[in-house]
Design an enzyme around this catalytic site. Structure first.
Site, PDB file in Angstrom:
ATOM      1  N   LYS A 286      -2.393  -2.787   7.853  1.00 40.30           N
ATOM      2  CA  LYS A 286      -3.469  -2.425   8.536  1.00 40.30           C
ATOM      3  C   LYS A 286      -3.880  -2.958   9.947  1.00 40.30           C
ATOM      4  O   LYS A 286      -3.567  -4.300  10.004  1.00 40.30           O
ATOM      5  CB  LYS A 286      -4.836  -2.592   7.584  1.00 40.30           C
TER       6      LYS A 286
ATOM      7  N   TYR B 144      -9.945 -11.155  -6.490  1.00 40.94           N
ATOM      8  CA  TYR B 144      -9.115 -10.802  -7.549  1.00 40.94           C
ATOM      9  C   TYR B 144      -9.380 -12.303  -8.636  1.00 40.94           C
ATOM     10  O   TYR B 144      -8.921 -12.306  -9.707  1.00 40.94           O
ATOM     11  CB  TYR B 144      -7.647 -11.138  -7.338  1.00 40.94           C
TER      12      TYR B 144
ATOM     13  N   HIS C 262      -3.907  -9.440   3.729  1.00 34.26           N
ATOM     14  CA  HIS C 262      -5.430  -9.286   3.986  1.00 34.26           C
ATOM     15  C   HIS C 262      -5.700 -10.237   5.229  1.00 34.26           C
ATOM     16  O   HIS C 262      -5.060 -11.396   5.273  1.00 34.26           O
ATOM     17  CB  HIS C 262      -6.194  -9.835   2.749  1.00 34.26           C
TER      18      HIS C 262
ATOM     19  N   ARG D  45       0.733  -1.194   0.012  1.00 37.99           N
ATOM     20  CA  ARG D  45       0.153  -0.048  -0.038  1.00 37.99           C
ATOM     21  C   ARG D  45       1.028   1.380  -0.139  1.00 37.99           C
ATOM     22  O   ARG D  45       1.945   1.080   0.502  1.00 37.99           O
ATOM     23  CB  ARG D  45      -0.823   0.001   1.239  1.00 37.99           C
TER      24      ARG D  45
ATOM     25  N   HIS E  20      -2.986   2.926  -5.897  1.00 40.81           N
ATOM     26  CA  HIS E  20      -3.371   1.561  -5.315  1.00 40.81           C
ATOM     27  C   HIS E  20      -3.639   0.607  -6.459  1.00 40.81           C
ATOM     28  O   HIS E  20      -3.786  -0.624  -6.352  1.00 40.81           O
ATOM     29  CB  HIS E  20      -4.676   1.960  -4.656  1.00 40.81           C
TER      30      HIS E  20
END
Length: 307
Positions: free
Chosen positions: A185, A288, A279, A162, A253
């Site tokens: 994250k 995806y 993730h 990211r 992104h």
């Protein structure tokens, strides 16, 4: 947080948020959003019932109450996606509160999320992604700034970072190792293999950068020596997009989306891609597969036109 809520409930809401911060490692902005979702729901119940939403009353909530709230939210223009997020926040709080107050949370936990179509990521084609890396390197007349922008976009596409993760790198991360430890994250850490092209791009930037890249300082710097503003990378992508005639979805992104999609197209394992992207859930990564299928159908339609 609504000041109309009774003190006991405000305290419970704050305790729940503190638990999210301590146990789940959720970011401050995420916790604030969750708190606003739940506070809004509780404020609605207070108006709907005409009484304070104390634990005893919350324990007696009905499916009709939930439907009334959802109808109210949709009536004020909340999208199905946003409502699903609000309901997720409410379920998380309800589960936590029920454990502490000793009531059954089934009515809330069994509520169905509103249906919505998840938009597919918009990755770049492989040749377009490579062209972006090349074009970015010729945009700025100052060599070290051009090298910096190339280094950042190479990390986004070559490592799937990211933009916030790339710009969080410190001087101590240079020279880049073959495997980079990234904090993403929610404070989750992951190990990301670093391609030689990315290591070389960062090394080229570091050689040209006129600033002293101290171990504790940011690796990527702006022209005045401060931490690089992500908006500058977005602008570099905008210029590259215009030069190459790419769609508006060609953002920083989109390079991360391209990383994942191209790996999957090359036969990459979905679980491994999940770990590379950081993730928390495999379902997030599975989007995806939809991109890959959509591309396959597009190629089929183009090469096998219908009569």
């Amino acid at each position: 947080m609504s000041l109309d809520l009774p003190p006991l409930i405000r305290d419970r809401l704050q305790d729940w948020q503190a638990g999210l911060r301590a146990l789940d490692g959720a970011s401050k902005s995420t916790i604030t959003a969750y708190g606003a979702d739940v506070a809004g729901f509780l404020a609605f119940l207070a108006r709907h019932w005409g009484e304070s939403p104390v634990p005893r009353r919350l324990a007696a909530i009905t499916a009709t109450d939930l439907r009334a709230w959802m109808a109210h939210e949709r009536g004020r223009g909340i999208s199905a996606r946003s409502l699903a997020r609000e309901l997720s926040s409410v379920k998380s709080f309800w589960r936590w509160l029920a454990e502490r107050e000793g009531f059954d949370p089934t009515v809330v936990l069994s509520a169905r999320n509103p249906r919505f179509r998840t938009p597919l990521p918009r990755p770049l084609a492989e040749d377009a992604a490579r062209e972006v890396l090349s074009v970015v390197g010729h945009q700025h007349e100052t060599p070290w700034i051009a090298a910096r922008d190339v280094a950042v976009v190479t990390l986004l596409y070559g490592c799937g970072l990211r933009i916030s993760e790339a710009l969080a790198l410190r001087g101590s991360d240079h020279p880049l190792p073959e495997v980079l430890r990234v904090r993403g994250k929610g404070g989750r850490e992951r190990l990301v293999p670093v391609l030689s092209a990315a290591r070389e791009a960062v090394a080229a930037y570091a050689r040209l950068c006129p600033m002293d890249l101290t171990a504790e300082g940011p690796l990527f710097r702006g022209a005045r020596g401060k931490a690089l503003n992500p908006r500058l990378i977005a602008k570099a992508m905008e210029r590259a997009r215009m030069q190459l005639g790419l769609p508006r979805t060609a953002t920083p992104h989109a390079l991360r989306h391209s990383f994942a999609t191209h790996l999957l197209s090359a036969g990459g394992d979905l679980r491994a891609i999940q770990e590379l992207l950081g993730h928390a859930s495999l379902s997030t990564t599975q989007i995806y597969t939809g991109v890959d299928t959509a591309r396959l159908l597009e190629v089929y339609d183009r090469t096998h036109p219908h009569a």
